[in-house]
Write an enzyme that holds these catalytic residues in place. Structure first.
Site, PDB file in Angstrom:
ATOM      1  N   GLY A  17       0.841  -1.187   0.000  1.00  0.00           N
ATOM      2  CA  GLY A  17       0.000   0.000   0.000  1.00  0.00           C
ATOM      3  C   GLY A  17       0.880   1.241   0.000  1.00  0.00           C
ATOM      4  O   GLY A  17       2.041   1.181   0.415  1.00  0.00           O
ATOM      5  N   GLN A  47       3.138   9.859   1.214  1.00  0.00           N
ATOM      6  CA  GLN A  47       4.433   9.169   1.194  1.00  0.00           C
ATOM      7  C   GLN A  47       5.281   9.506  -0.036  1.00  0.00           C
ATOM      8  O   GLN A  47       6.455   9.172  -0.084  1.00  0.00           O
ATOM      9  CB  GLN A  47       4.226   7.653   1.263  1.00  0.00           C
ATOM     10  CG  GLN A  47       3.666   7.211   2.605  1.00  0.00           C
ATOM     11  CD  GLN A  47       3.498   5.718   2.634  1.00  0.00           C
ATOM     12  OE1 GLN A  47       2.492   5.197   2.163  1.00  0.00           O
ATOM     13  NE2 GLN A  47       4.475   5.006   3.156  1.00  0.00           N
ATOM     14  N   CYS A  73       5.991  -0.165   7.306  1.00  0.00           N
ATOM     15  CA  CYS A  73       5.643   0.993   6.475  1.00  0.00           C
ATOM     16  C   CYS A  73       6.855   1.360   5.626  1.00  0.00           C
ATOM     17  O   CYS A  73       7.976   1.377   6.137  1.00  0.00           O
ATOM     18  CB  CYS A  73       5.264   2.158   7.393  1.00  0.00           C
ATOM     19  SG  CYS A  73       4.831   3.657   6.502  1.00  0.00           S
ATOM     20  N   LEU A  74       6.620   1.649   4.355  1.00  0.00           N
ATOM     21  CA  LEU A  74       7.727   2.018   3.460  1.00  0.00           C
ATOM     22  C   LEU A  74       8.423   3.302   3.918  1.00  0.00           C
ATOM     23  O   LEU A  74       9.581   3.525   3.589  1.00  0.00           O
ATOM     24  CB  LEU A  74       7.222   2.190   2.020  1.00  0.00           C
ATOM     25  CG  LEU A  74       6.717   0.929   1.311  1.00  0.00           C
ATOM     26  CD1 LEU A  74       6.181   1.286  -0.074  1.00  0.00           C
ATOM     27  CD2 LEU A  74       7.795  -0.133   1.206  1.00  0.00           C
ATOM     28  N   HIS A 129      -4.290   1.401   7.634  1.00  0.00           N
ATOM     29  CA  HIS A 129      -2.944   1.995   7.669  1.00  0.00           C
ATOM     30  C   HIS A 129      -2.863   3.188   6.698  1.00  0.00           C
ATOM     31  O   HIS A 129      -2.345   4.248   7.054  1.00  0.00           O
ATOM     32  CB  HIS A 129      -1.937   0.892   7.297  1.00  0.00           C
ATOM     33  CG  HIS A 129      -0.503   1.320   7.254  1.00  0.00           C
ATOM     34  ND1 HIS A 129       0.436   0.866   8.153  1.00  0.00           N
ATOM     35  CD2 HIS A 129       0.157   2.140   6.402  1.00  0.00           C
ATOM     36  CE1 HIS A 129       1.614   1.409   7.849  1.00  0.00           C
ATOM     37  NE2 HIS A 129       1.470   2.182   6.795  1.00  0.00           N
ATOM     38  N   GLU A 130      -3.402   3.006   5.486  1.00  0.00           N
ATOM     39  CA  GLU A 130      -3.287   4.072   4.475  1.00  0.00           C
ATOM     40  C   GLU A 130      -4.203   5.260   4.799  1.00  0.00           C
ATOM     41  O   GLU A 130      -3.820   6.415   4.582  1.00  0.00           O
ATOM     42  CB  GLU A 130      -3.585   3.535   3.067  1.00  0.00           C
ATOM     43  CG  GLU A 130      -2.699   2.375   2.605  1.00  0.00           C
ATOM     44  CD  GLU A 130      -1.210   2.593   2.777  1.00  0.00           C
ATOM     45  OE1 GLU A 130      -0.756   3.737   2.694  1.00  0.00           O
ATOM     46  OE2 GLU A 130      -0.500   1.590   3.011  1.00  0.00           O
ATOM     47  N   HIS A 179      -2.458   7.308   7.185  1.00  0.00           N
ATOM     48  CA  HIS A 179      -1.460   8.165   6.512  1.00  0.00           C
ATOM     49  C   HIS A 179      -2.115   9.466   6.038  1.00  0.00           C
ATOM     50  O   HIS A 179      -1.558  10.548   6.214  1.00  0.00           O
ATOM     51  CB  HIS A 179      -0.881   7.465   5.282  1.00  0.00           C
ATOM     52  CG  HIS A 179       0.363   6.670   5.549  1.00  0.00           C
ATOM     53  ND1 HIS A 179       1.498   7.208   6.097  1.00  0.00           N
ATOM     54  CD2 HIS A 179       0.654   5.366   5.322  1.00  0.00           C
ATOM     55  CE1 HIS A 179       2.435   6.267   6.194  1.00  0.00           C
ATOM     56  NE2 HIS A 179       1.947   5.136   5.735  1.00  0.00           N
TER      57      HIS A 179
HETATM   58 NI    NI Z   1       2.797   3.267   5.641  1.00  0.00          NI
END
Ligand code: NI
Length: 162
Positions: free
Chosen positions: A46, A51, A91-92, A133-134, A137
């Site tokens: 995701g 991000q 998380c990236l 999660h997204e 964000h």
């Molecule tokens: Ni993330």
């Protein structure tokens, strides 16, 4: 195809609430394609627009990581939650850091697709976790904010190298 740079913690853009998309433009659709490319290039499941440094309420998801089967949600909102489940999350934007996070087991999400159509998705398992999660964000919230007070503090200290 363009792979964008993924913003890393503690960049401010990750802690800022993204804005509603009032009209989906060609530039937004290009951004979405690039976000999908970036998610796959980074091996993620995701990616939220914050991000890649863009404060728009858009995320992409790929629970099975299969190209061409990605989900794109614009202006998403959770309309219903059911149950709770605690599982490891990463998380990236926070590389090499994983902790168990308590989330709703199932969520119902309303959103707009890139073609302007309304989406209503009931998600379970990994997809449910990705959605939560997204959407976090897009609200400027990171999974390290969801660990409980003491663990959150310790995690952030560690991430900031303090
Ligand atoms: Ni993330």
């Amino acid at each position: 195809m363009a792979v964008l740079k993924v913003v890393k913690y503690p960049d401010k853009v990750l802690l800022t609430k993204a804005k509603e998309v009032s009209q989906i433009t060609d530039a937004d659709r290009r951004l979405i394609r690039d976000m999908i490319d970036t998610m796959h290039a980074e091996g993620g499941v995701g990616l939220a627009a914050n991000q890649v440094g863009v404060l728009k309420r858009i995320f992409v998801a790929s629970a099975d990581q299969e190209k061409g089967r990605e989900l794109v949600c614009i202006n998403p909102s959770i309309t219903k939650r059911q149950g709770t489940i605690k599982e490891f999350e990463g998380c990236l934007s926070i590389p090499e850091f994983y902790e168990p996070v308590r989330r709703a087991k199932r969520v119902w999400v309303k959103a707009t697709a890139p073609d302007g159509k309304a989406l209503e998705i009931k998600a379970e398992g990994l997809l449910s976790r990705i959605f939560q999660h997204e959407i976090d964000h897009l609200n400027g919230i990171l999974f390290v904010d969801r660990l409980g007070l003491i663990k959150s503090r310790l995690a952030k200290k560690k991430l900031l190298g303090k």
